[in-house]
Structure formats: C-alpha cells, structure tokens
Write an enzyme that holds these catalytic residues in place. Structure first.
Site, short mmCIF file in Angstrom:
data_model
loop_
_atom_site.label_atom_id
_atom_site.label_comp_id
_atom_site.label_asym_id
_atom_site.label_seq_id
_atom_site.Cartn_x
_atom_site.Cartn_y
_atom_site.Cartn_z
N SER A 1 -43.28 -16.96 12.54
CA SER A 1 -44.50 -16.14 12.46
C SER A 1 -45.57 -16.86 11.65
CB SER A 1 -44.14 -14.78 11.87
OG SER A 1 -45.15 -13.87 12.15
N ASP B 1 -42.23 -9.54 21.68
CA ASP B 1 -42.95 -9.56 20.41
C ASP B 1 -44.36 -9.00 20.57
OD1 ASP B 1 -43.31 -12.13 17.81
OD2 ASP B 1 -44.13 -10.11 17.98
N HIS C 1 -40.38 -9.30 17.34
CA HIS C 1 -40.85 -10.28 16.38
C HIS C 1 -39.70 -11.00 15.68
CE1 HIS C 1 -43.95 -12.19 14.12
NE2 HIS C 1 -43.62 -11.66 12.98
#
Ligand SMILES: CSCC[C@H](NC(C)=O)C(=O)N[C@@H](C)C(=O)N[C@@H](CO)C(=O)O
Length: 708
Positions: free
Chosen positions: A564, A652, A684
């Site tokens: 991320s 995601d 995610h």
C-alpha cells in the site's frame, strides 16, 4: 539463504500455528479463581481454510503473580459470529451464521444456560433488519443489559424492497406503505463504507427481548447517520453509541477514524437522542466505568491524517460534564509518553475502583500497556518482564488478560495483576501456555534524527528502524528494506508471520518507522502530509544506507518490499535509487496519486497526503494534478532497473488494481523485468489462506532469483 523447499516447509511450520483472537475473564470468576474464555484461529494449509476454536482456562491466583493454570480441552467452533456471557455469567449469547442447504444465509441468536440452549431466534426470518454486524468490526458490539432481559447488537438497516416497473405481481394492499416494494430502483447505486465494509451502508442499533424474541430497531433516532459501538447506559436507562454521518457521500472508514462521528445517548423512556461529544471532533469508543458514574471516549480531528494522536475524554454521567483527561502530545521526548494511538478498546477497560483506565497504545516502535488515573490525569506505562508487544484483551477485578508477542515470539495469552494506584511500575506477565519462540532471530531498535533534512515547521524530529538479523549466518545476510503502509501506521516489536519466515529463510529485515508514523507525537505524524514521495523516501534511504555502511548486511544484496503506502515507497525507492536495490516486491502499491482520486474509496487521502485540502466538493485541477504526479512513483519509472514483482488483491477498494496495472504496463513498455500476480477474493490485505501463503513464497523466490 535457504532453498525454496526449506522456505516452504518453514512457512508450513510457522504459518499454521494457533493464534489467540480474543478472550475475556468470565463473570463467573470468584475471588482468586479466574475463569478465562478464549477464542483461537489456526490456518490449515492442507484444507486451505482457517479454523476457529475455543479454549477455557481456570487460573488459581496463588501468591501475587503466581498463577496455577488449568486449561480445558479444545472445542472447534462452527459458524459462531460471537459468543458472550451475561453480567452474572449465568447465560451466554451466541450469534450464529448458518448457510442452509439452499445456500441461503441465515442468522440466529441463541441463548444458553449452563445446561443447554434455552432460546433460539431465527433473526433473519423476522425481517426487521439486514445482516448483524461483526461485533469485532468497525460498527459492531454485542452488549447484555444489566437486567439480562435485553441484548444490544448492531445490524444493517432494512433495505427497501425494489421491483421492476414491469413487475406484474399484485401489490398486497394489507402492506403498509413503507413495506410496499418500490418500482424501478433495482439498479440504483448504494453508497457504502468502502474497503472491507462493502454493503455496510447504514448500521442501526437493535434491542432483542431475550424472553420473547421481539426485536426493537432504533432506525429513526438519528437521521443520516450510521450507528455502532453501542453500550447500555447505567441501569439500562438507554443506549450510548457512536454515530457516523453518512452524507453527502461516505468515505472509506476502515483505518480512517477521521470520518465525522459523535457519541450519542438515546433515552429509553423519552425516545430522545442527545449528542454528548463535540460536533467539531470525531469521537468514538465509548466505555462506562463499572459503577456507571463515568463514560470515557477518544476523539481526533475530522479529516486530515487518516490516523492521528487522539484525546481521551471523560463524561461525568450524572452531570454530563465532560473534560479532557489526556490531551494530544505534539512533541514528546524519546522517553516520554507520546500520546494515544488507539484503534480499538476492550469491552472492559476500567479498574475495579472506577479510578483508572487500562489500555494498549502505540509507544514508538512497540505496543504498550498504559494506565490512566482519571483523577490526577497521570499516564503510566506498564513495563513487563517480557520483550515485545502487550495488547490488553480484558480487565476484571484488576486482573489483566493480555495478548503478548515479540518479533521472535508468536502471540500467546497471559494473565497479570494491575498494581495498586501510584505503584504502577513493572508487572509480571504469566503465560497461560508455554510460549514457543521462533529460534534464530535477534533485533535492535535504532533511532535516526535527520538534522540535515529538518521539517520546515517541526524541525529534525526523529524516527526509528527495527533491524532484524538471522542469528545463525556464516555470511553477511541479504537485506530486505520493509517500510510500513498508511503512511500513518507503524511497525512494532510484535510478531509478524512474514517477517519471522524471512529471517528464518536467511534474510535480514529492516522495518522503517519513517517520520509520519504513529507513536512518535502528533507533530511527527503531521510532518509527512505534503511531503510524501520525498521526506518518507529519504528517511527510508538514509536508514538503508546506514545499515549497509555498518557492514552488517551484504550491501550488494539489498531488496525492498512494502504494501500500500509501503508499496508507494517501494516503487519510489527503486525509481529514485535504481542502483541500490537488486529487486523489489510491492503489494497493492500506490503508483499515481492523480489517477487514484477517482477510484479509491478514500479520495481525501491522495489530496491530503500530497498537501492539498479536501472536502466533499474537492475536485482536481491542473495544479493539483501536476503536484500529485510529481509526488508519485510513476514520475521515476524511466529510471527503474530492479526487477519488480507486483501483487494485487483483485477486490481492493482502497488501492484499486489499476494502480498496480499502471506500473506493470509502464515497466513492460520499457522492457523492464516485472511480473504481476492478482489474487482473486482478496481486498486491500492479501490474507486469504492460500493467497497469503502463495504471495510469500513467490516473493522469496523473486528475491532469490535476482540475488543470485
Ligand atoms: C489510498 S490508499 C493509501 C495507503 C493505505 N492507507 C490507508 C489509510 O488505507 C495504506 O497504506 N494502508 C495500510 C493499512 C496498509 O495497507 N499497510 C501495509 C503494511 O503496513 C499492509 O501491507 O497492510
């Protein structure tokens, strides 16, 4: 480095250990005898599933901190969403998810006494609301009334039935107006709370009458709000809950306690709702003292950094007078209390005498137990006799149930005692089961103070890294540089499966809690927004070069991994320092802030973190677009040389897969070495049993291939 077959067997060994999920000290505990009820999970790689099981303990409290532990046999659980005992310990409620033979999902609420199931309510068939929210989730809570006659829980508000304009089924006239299906809205977009909260649109508070099964739904006490975290007010006079504002449209809520929210009280007699907290702040996590005289909760700014240093507030219940017990800490010293960074609270977190609160909070690069005296407003860190993180699970009669772990120690449960007020020094942690460490891992925390790169407003500040080394290594190990995501998050001294397996495979790993991380004061955290892609990247590179220059790792074998925002940093590092990294792996990476705005569930994040104000009307313009592009890894794609493995969670909503694909296409078009793996059924976090295992082995194989 170990052969890949050895790495696979290492993962089989350490990836399938039982891990405590939750636990509480039973109200049936009497005097020195504690009854502990715990729930565990364990990965089964053969059946590709996670199993859950419960385990109870009887702890006899001998000399102070001398506990004799007896554990019960293990009971595997089927479809239990929640299991919670009543205040007297006489009853238990179990919320169960059942999938019928016709593949229909039904939810039941079961009431058990010590002998048997005494009530069983098919909640779904009542059609009073939607699905019950996971009590462990963002909105969820399950709370017995003091009378043990009612149960509070949170469920999705009932949705209107919709049918086609051409539906020919006759409307039953006996249905009241609001029950009649609405025509032509079957395909309307329904806004929800985003990543990992899909379908959660408007949770409401529900009250079950234990005796007759009636359900009262509080779906009209607060317009345009989602309700959650409900607890009974003293003497069951009403309900205190958190209300999040739904409109004008919802922004992703998970990992973002900055969405407009307040603490409310609904009075059962007047049926009126009053706001208890400041409507210019985000408030959450309401908890009453055992005697019901005090209510505490946390608050932070509305908007801004997605996690922040929070204030602890207390409402004197009889007078409703509210005061700040612990304020925001802007610039702590390396040793002083850094402020509160709290994502959740145990249901019970008060001392027996209603004078102190016990909780876990991030304290620089670890998670510590902290005691707050609400009278003199002092904050004391509870030091323990074990290294690593200590997460509070429950408190009862000043006994603490704690989940402990360390970088070399998988999580285990322990019991301890709260010291008497004013003598909160070190506490002794007494494990319920013998901890079994992962051998061959050592680590040290290093502090950096970048005086050569001070923040324009806050000065140098400081940040930390955790360097983990394989203890048995006849050669200098290769190094994995591992920045966390968020960016307002933190890597601590608690256990992480991937990390222990990487060390056991022969890598050194360096966590980087760059400036902007949680746990180092509010100024540190706020130093990053507007400076992403520069300050955070330089902090990471400076730390990586320092450890290479120290000669402790093989400087010719440095790779980088991150998820991320950690993926954002990974892509930046291989673009800005192309000769330094021999390979890279990024999970759901942020690649281009400007193309992300329209697809992420948190468009405020790319605006705010790149230094631009956000409100619900915010729109991109050429200046913002240019600035976002300049701060994005895509800007440096021409310089990339390191082979880059990209891993995406196909579902995601936080960092949409288009980000990873944009990087993949750019690298392919430039004949760079890259590979993209997309994991179906993952959002995610890539944590489905098989996906998480596959992603780990693929990453290690990728690094081994390009470090040869
Ligand atoms: C628009 S997405 C921005 C990045 C994202 N931030 C938030 C608020 O969701 C992010 O970095 N999320 C972290 C929770 C994350 O995914 N962290 C890494 C590890 O630190 C992870 O692999 O979980």
């Amino acid at each position: 480095m170990r052969k890949i077959e050895e790495v696979i067997s290492l993962y089989r060994k350490y990836g399938c250990l039982a891990e405590p999920l939750k636990g509480y000290i039973s109200n049936q505990s009497k005097g020195d005898n504690l009854i502990l009820k715990t729930q565990w999970k364990q990965t089964d790689l053969e059946r590709i599933e996670n199993i859950k099981f419960s385990k109870n303990y009887i702890v006899r409290n001998g000399q102070p901190n001398q506990f004799e532990v007896q554990s019960s046999n293990i009971v595997t659980e089927n479809n239990e969403l929640w299991n919670k005992e009543s205040p007297s310990g006489r009853l238990n409620v179990i919320i169960r998810n059942i999938t019928t033979k016709k593949e229909e999902e039904k939810q039941y609420i079961e009431i058990w006494d010590h002998r048997q199931k005494i009530k069983n309510y098919n909640i779904t068939s009542l059609e009073k609301h939607g699905k019950i929210c996971d009590p462990d989730g963002q909105f969820g809570s399950v709370c017995w009334s003091a009378s043990e006659k009612n149960l509070l829980y949170i469920a999705e508000k009932k949705k209107l039935k919709t049918v086609s304009y051409f539906d020919s089924k006759p409307n039953k006239d006996d249905k009241d107006e609001e029950e009649k299906p609405v025509k032509g809205q079957e395909h309307d977009y329904i806004d929800d709370w985003g990543e990992q909260l899909v379908g959660k649109t408007c949770p409401v508070v529900c009250i079950l009458d234990i005796d007759n099964g009636d359900v009262k739904v509080l779906d009209n006490i607060l317009d345009n709000h989602s309700l959650g975290q409900a607890v009974w007010a003293p003497s069951d006079s009403g309900v205190v809950f958190t209300g999040w504002k739904n409109g004008p449209y919802r922004l992703g809520l998970i990992y973002c306690p900055i969405r407009e929210s307040a603490i409310y009280y609904w009075d059962i007699v007047s049926n009126k709702c009053e706001r208890l907290s400041d409507d210019t702040r985000c408030s959450a996590l309401p908890r009453f003292s055992p005697d019901g005289s005090k209510l505490i909760y946390f608050d932070n700014d509305i908007g801004g950094p997605h996690y922040q240093c929070a204030r602890l507030l207390m409402c004197d219940w009889p007078s409703r007078q509210t005061s700040v017990i612990v304020d925001i800490v802007k610039e702590p010293t390396v040793k002083s209390f850094p402020g509160f960074y709290v994502a959740s609270l145990p249901t019970k977190c008060w001392s027996a005498d209603n004078s102190r609160i016990i909780l876990s909070s991030v304290w620089r690069s670890s998670v510590s137990l902290v005691v707050v005296d609400v009278k003199d407003k002092t904050v004391t860190r509870l030091k323990t006799n074990v290294k690593g993180d200590a997460v509070l699970m429950d408190v009862l009669t000043d006994k603490l149930l704690v989940k402990c772990s360390a970088l070399n120690q998988p999580p285990y449960l322990a019991i301890s005692s709260l010291p008497v007020a004013g003598q909160e020094g070190e506490i002794t942690i007494c494990p319920l089961d013998e901890p079994i460490p992962v051998p061959g891992i050592s680590w040290e925390v290093q502090t950096f103070s970048p005086t050569d790169r001070p923040h324009s407003k806050f000065g140098a500040l400081n940040y930390e890294t955790i360097l983990l080394m394989p203890e048995v290594s006849d050669v200098k190990p290769p190094l994995i540089v591992f920045p966390h995501g968020g960016p307002h998050a933190v890597f601590t001294e608690g256990y992480m499966l991937y990390t222990s397996c990487l060390i056991a495979s022969g890598f050194a790993v360096m966590y980087i809690n760059y400036r902007g991380s949680l746990g180092f004061g509010d100024n540190n955290l706020r130093s990053l927004p507007g400076n992403i892609g520069d300050q955070d990247v330089k902090d990471c590179q400076a730390a990586a070069e320092e450890v290479v220059n120290s000669g402790r790792v093989n400087g010719d074998k440095v790779v980088v991994f991150g998820g991320s925002h950690g993926g954002f940093l990974t892509a930046h590092l291989i673009g800005q320092y192309p000769k330094f990294y021999k390979a890279a792996c990024c999970r759901n990476p942020v690649i281009n802030l400007s193309t992300m705005v329209g697809s992420t569930d948190i468009p405020d994040w790319p605006f705010y973190e790149s230094g631009h104000p956000f409100d619900h009307k915010a729109a991109l313009n050429e200046n913002i677009l240019t600035d976002m592009w300049r701060k994005s890894p895509i800007r440096y794609i021409d310089q990339v040389e390191a082979p880059c493995l990209i891993m995406l969670g196909a579902d995601d909503l936080r960092v949409p897969v288009k980000q990873g694909r944009e990087f993949y296409r750019g690298l392919k078009a430039r004949n760079k070495v890259t590979r993209l793996i997309s994991y179906e059924g993952n959002s995610h976090p890539i944590i489905k049993t098989d996906s998480q295992a596959d992603a780990f082995i693929n990453m290690v194989e990728w690094f081994k291939k390009y470090l040869q």
